[in-house]
Design an enzyme around this catalytic site. Sequence first.
Site, PDB file in Angstrom:
ATOM      1  N   ILE A   1       1.617   3.886   2.334  1.00  0.00           N
ATOM      2  CA  ILE A   1       2.666   4.155   3.334  1.00  0.00           C
ATOM      3  C   ILE A   1       3.594   2.942   3.449  1.00  0.00           C
ATOM      4  O   ILE A   1       4.814   3.078   3.582  1.00  0.00           O
ATOM      5  CB  ILE A   1       2.028   4.503   4.697  1.00  0.00           C
ATOM      6  CG1 ILE A   1       1.037   5.664   4.540  1.00  0.00           C
ATOM      7  CG2 ILE A   1       3.108   4.878   5.705  1.00  0.00           C
ATOM      8  CD1 ILE A   1       0.131   5.894   5.750  1.00  0.00           C
TER       9      ILE A   1
ATOM     10  N   ASP B   1     -16.376  16.981   9.361  1.00  0.00           N
ATOM     11  CA  ASP B   1     -15.070  17.640   9.332  1.00  0.00           C
ATOM     12  C   ASP B   1     -14.897  18.563  10.537  1.00  0.00           C
ATOM     13  O   ASP B   1     -15.795  19.354  10.862  1.00  0.00           O
ATOM     14  CB  ASP B   1     -14.916  18.475   8.053  1.00  0.00           C
ATOM     15  CG  ASP B   1     -14.410  17.651   6.875  1.00  0.00           C
ATOM     16  OD1 ASP B   1     -13.878  16.557   7.106  1.00  0.00           O
ATOM     17  OD2 ASP B   1     -14.560  18.120   5.729  1.00  0.00           O
TER      18      ASP B   1
ATOM     19  N   PHE C   1      -1.020  11.862  11.336  1.00  0.00           N
ATOM     20  CA  PHE C   1      -1.902  12.961  10.975  1.00  0.00           C
ATOM     21  C   PHE C   1      -2.248  12.797   9.485  1.00  0.00           C
ATOM     22  O   PHE C   1      -2.760  11.761   9.108  1.00  0.00           O
ATOM     23  CB  PHE C   1      -1.313  14.292  11.460  1.00  0.00           C
ATOM     24  CG  PHE C   1      -1.599  14.405  12.958  1.00  0.00           C
ATOM     25  CD1 PHE C   1      -0.952  13.558  13.869  1.00  0.00           C
ATOM     26  CD2 PHE C   1      -2.599  15.232  13.439  1.00  0.00           C
ATOM     27  CE1 PHE C   1      -1.304  13.559  15.227  1.00  0.00           C
ATOM     28  CE2 PHE C   1      -2.938  15.250  14.791  1.00  0.00           C
ATOM     29  CZ  PHE C   1      -2.284  14.406  15.676  1.00  0.00           C
TER      30      PHE C   1
ATOM     31  N   THR D   1      -7.414  10.249  14.099  1.00  0.00           N
ATOM     32  CA  THR D   1      -8.863  10.153  14.251  1.00  0.00           C
ATOM     33  C   THR D   1      -9.264   9.587  15.616  1.00  0.00           C
ATOM     34  O   THR D   1     -10.394   9.790  16.060  1.00  0.00           O
ATOM     35  CB  THR D   1      -9.465   9.325  13.083  1.00  0.00           C
ATOM     36  OG1 THR D   1     -10.873   9.437  13.112  1.00  0.00           O
ATOM     37  CG2 THR D   1      -9.107   7.877  13.165  1.00  0.00           C
TER      38      THR D   1
ATOM     39  N   ASN E   1      -2.981  -8.605   0.854  1.00  0.00           N
ATOM     40  CA  ASN E   1      -3.990  -9.326   0.056  1.00  0.00           C
ATOM     41  C   ASN E   1      -4.410  -8.515  -1.174  1.00  0.00           C
ATOM     42  O   ASN E   1      -5.307  -8.927  -1.893  1.00  0.00           O
ATOM     43  CB  ASN E   1      -5.219  -9.680   0.908  1.00  0.00           C
ATOM     44  CG  ASN E   1      -6.012  -8.458   1.346  1.00  0.00           C
ATOM     45  OD1 ASN E   1      -5.599  -7.330   1.123  1.00  0.00           O
ATOM     46  ND2 ASN E   1      -7.149  -8.685   1.979  1.00  0.00           N
TER      47      ASN E   1
ATOM     48  N   LEU F   1      -4.761 -11.299   6.195  1.00  0.00           N
ATOM     49  CA  LEU F   1      -4.345 -11.517   7.589  1.00  0.00           C
ATOM     50  C   LEU F   1      -5.362 -12.324   8.383  1.00  0.00           C
ATOM     51  O   LEU F   1      -5.019 -12.939   9.380  1.00  0.00           O
ATOM     52  CB  LEU F   1      -4.147 -10.167   8.300  1.00  0.00           C
ATOM     53  CG  LEU F   1      -2.899  -9.378   7.976  1.00  0.00           C
ATOM     54  CD1 LEU F   1      -2.793  -8.195   8.926  1.00  0.00           C
ATOM     55  CD2 LEU F   1      -1.652 -10.242   8.085  1.00  0.00           C
TER      56      LEU F   1
ATOM     57  N   ASN G   1     -11.085  10.374  -1.874  1.00  0.00           N
ATOM     58  CA  ASN G   1     -11.787  11.038  -0.772  1.00  0.00           C
ATOM     59  C   ASN G   1     -10.932  12.154  -0.191  1.00  0.00           C
ATOM     60  O   ASN G   1     -11.447  13.123   0.348  1.00  0.00           O
ATOM     61  CB  ASN G   1     -12.057  10.049   0.377  1.00  0.00           C
ATOM     62  CG  ASN G   1     -12.937   8.913  -0.058  1.00  0.00           C
ATOM     63  OD1 ASN G   1     -14.031   9.135  -0.559  1.00  0.00           O
ATOM     64  ND2 ASN G   1     -12.457   7.687   0.123  1.00  0.00           N
TER      65      ASN G   1
ATOM     66  N   GLY H   1       0.811  -1.215   0.000  1.00  0.00           N
ATOM     67  CA  GLY H   1       0.000   0.000   0.000  1.00  0.00           C
ATOM     68  C   GLY H   1       0.844   1.263   0.000  1.00  0.00           C
ATOM     69  O   GLY H   1       2.078   1.216  -0.154  1.00  0.00           O
TER      70      GLY H   1
ATOM     71  N   SER I   1      -4.112   6.431  14.094  1.00  0.00           N
ATOM     72  CA  SER I   1      -4.506   7.624  13.344  1.00  0.00           C
ATOM     73  C   SER I   1      -4.925   8.717  14.311  1.00  0.00           C
ATOM     74  O   SER I   1      -5.447   8.439  15.406  1.00  0.00           O
ATOM     75  CB  SER I   1      -5.684   7.262  12.446  1.00  0.00           C
ATOM     76  OG  SER I   1      -6.316   8.426  11.971  1.00  0.00           O
TER      77      SER I   1
ATOM     78  N   LYS J   1      -9.485   1.795  14.987  1.00  0.00           N
ATOM     79  CA  LYS J   1      -8.137   2.192  15.423  1.00  0.00           C
ATOM     80  C   LYS J   1      -8.099   2.344  16.946  1.00  0.00           C
ATOM     81  O   LYS J   1      -7.171   1.873  17.599  1.00  0.00           O
ATOM     82  CB  LYS J   1      -7.711   3.501  14.753  1.00  0.00           C
ATOM     83  CG  LYS J   1      -7.524   3.408  13.253  1.00  0.00           C
ATOM     84  CD  LYS J   1      -6.394   2.474  12.880  1.00  0.00           C
ATOM     85  CE  LYS J   1      -6.166   2.400  11.382  1.00  0.00           C
ATOM     86  NZ  LYS J   1      -5.238   1.317  11.002  1.00  0.00           N
TER      87      LYS J   1
ATOM     88  N   TYR K   1     -14.395   3.441  11.040  1.00  0.00           N
ATOM     89  CA  TYR K   1     -12.968   3.258  10.746  1.00  0.00           C
ATOM     90  C   TYR K   1     -12.118   3.701  11.944  1.00  0.00           C
ATOM     91  O   TYR K   1     -11.248   2.974  12.410  1.00  0.00           O
ATOM     92  CB  TYR K   1     -12.563   4.070   9.500  1.00  0.00           C
ATOM     93  CG  TYR K   1     -11.088   4.341   9.422  1.00  0.00           C
ATOM     94  CD1 TYR K   1     -10.193   3.317   9.145  1.00  0.00           C
ATOM     95  CD2 TYR K   1     -10.568   5.625   9.664  1.00  0.00           C
ATOM     96  CE1 TYR K   1      -8.822   3.559   9.104  1.00  0.00           C
ATOM     97  CE2 TYR K   1      -9.214   5.875   9.618  1.00  0.00           C
ATOM     98  CZ  TYR K   1      -8.338   4.835   9.342  1.00  0.00           C
ATOM     99  OH  TYR K   1      -6.987   5.077   9.319  1.00  0.00           O
TER     100      TYR K   1
END
Length: 339
Positions: free
Chosen positions: A12, A296, A178, A126, A32, A59, A198, A10, A124, A153, A149
Site C-alpha cells: 500500500i 474466519d 477493509f 480487524t 527496513n 523504526l 495467505n 511495501g 484495520s 492495531k 496482529y
Amino acid sequence: MKILVTGGAGYIGSHTVLALAEAGHDVEVVDNFVNSSAESIRRVEKLSGVKIPLHELDLRDEPGITALLDGAGFDSVIHFAGLKAVGESVRQPLDYYGNNLEGTLALVRAMQAAGTRQLVFSSSATVYGDRAPVPYTEEFEPLDSTNPYGRTKAMTEQILVDLAAADPSWRIALLRYFNPVGAHPSGEIGEDPNGIPNNLTPFIAQVAVGRLESLTVFGDDYDTADGTCERDYIHVLDLVDGHVAALEYLAEHPVGARAWNLGTGTGTSVLQVIRAFEKAAGVPVPYVVGPRRAGDLPVNYADATRAREELGWVATRGIEEMCADLWRWQSQNPQGFKG
Ligand code: NAD
Ligand code: UFG
C-alpha cells in the site's frame, strides 16, 4: 506538503508514494525491507519521474528515526510500517507486539521531538473483532481482535487516542482498511507476498499465472448467498485516495485522533471474486472447496458513511477493475519484484 512514509516500499505504501509524488508533494520513504525491496521505489521513480529519498532503517532504531525527523521539516507522517500476517502473529506474538508497538512508539516520540504532529496510521477492520454488528461503524467499542496482529492495531489506536488527548496539537487519522486488493494500472507495482500467499486475491493470481496449482475455497457452508464468506474488497488506489483525503482533512481540522473506515460498503463472496477474476483475466482459476479456516467470519463490510461525509471520500473502483489491475501486475511480473 513534506511527507515521510514509513513502510513506503511495501504494497500500500508504494502506491501511496507514487500518488503523492505525482501530486507534487515532497515525499521520503523509510523502510527496513523486512517484507519488501527497494525495487518498488525504483519503479515508483520510473513511473513518476521523481527521485524518492529512501532511508533503510528499522523504526525501532529510535536514535535513527529521531535523527531522520530532526530538523527535516516534515509536515506529516503516513505510517504503514508493520508486520501484517495474521497466522504468523499467532505463532510469533512477541515479534508482532515488538515490531508494531515499539516501532510506533519510537516513531511518535521522534515526531514529538521534531515538532511533527500530523500522523496517518494504517489500522484495520480487524479491530472490530468478532462481536461488532455488520456493517462495521467507527462508533463500535471496545476495540479488540481475534489475533495478536489485530490486537497490535487496536492497542496502537488506543495509544494514539491517549496521545492526542494529552496534547491537542496532534492530528491523527486512524484509517481502518477493509480488504485492499488490486494494483496500479501500469502493472509496474503491486502486492508481492513472501512465500505462499495467505490472502485470497494474491493466491488466485498466482494460480492463474501457474505458480500454484489450485485454490482452496475455505468453506462453502456459511449462511451467505452462495455459502462462501463475504468481504469488503477495496482497490488499493481507492485506499490511496482515502489517505490523501485524510491528509487534507487533518491539515484543516484539529481533530485529535479520529477513526475512519476505508471500505466500499459492499460484501463480495469468494466465489464472486473467483468469477470476476476469471472474466477480467480470461484464464481459469481451478479451485477445490475445503474446510472452513479457523477464525474466519462469515461476512464483514464497512459502513463508510463517516469517510464520505467528513473526508468527502468514496471508493469508486469495482471488483472487475480490481481483478483486471491485479492480473496486469501478476502477468507482467510472474515472480513479483524478483522476476
Ligand atoms: P507490506 O508488508 O507490503 O508493507 C509494510 C512495509 O513496512 C514493508 O515494506 C516492510 O518492509 C516495512 N516494515 C515493517 N516493519 C518495519 C520496521 N520495523 N521498520 C521499518 N519498516 C518496516 O504491507 P501492506 O499490505 O502494504 O500494509 C501496510 C500497512 O497497512 C500495515 O501496517 C498493515 O498492517 C496495514 N493493513 C494492511 C492490510 C492488507 O490487507 N494489506 C489490511 C489492513 C491494514
Ligand atoms: N480465502 C479462501 N482461500 C484462500 C484464502 C482466503 O477461501 O486461499 C477466503 C477466506 O476464507 C476469506 C476470504 O477468502 O473468506 C478473504 O480472506 P483473506 O485472507 O484474503 O482476508 P481476511 O478477510 O481473512 O483478512 C484481511 C487481512 C487481515 C485483516 C482482515 C480484516 O488479510 O490482515 O482482512 O478484516 F486483519
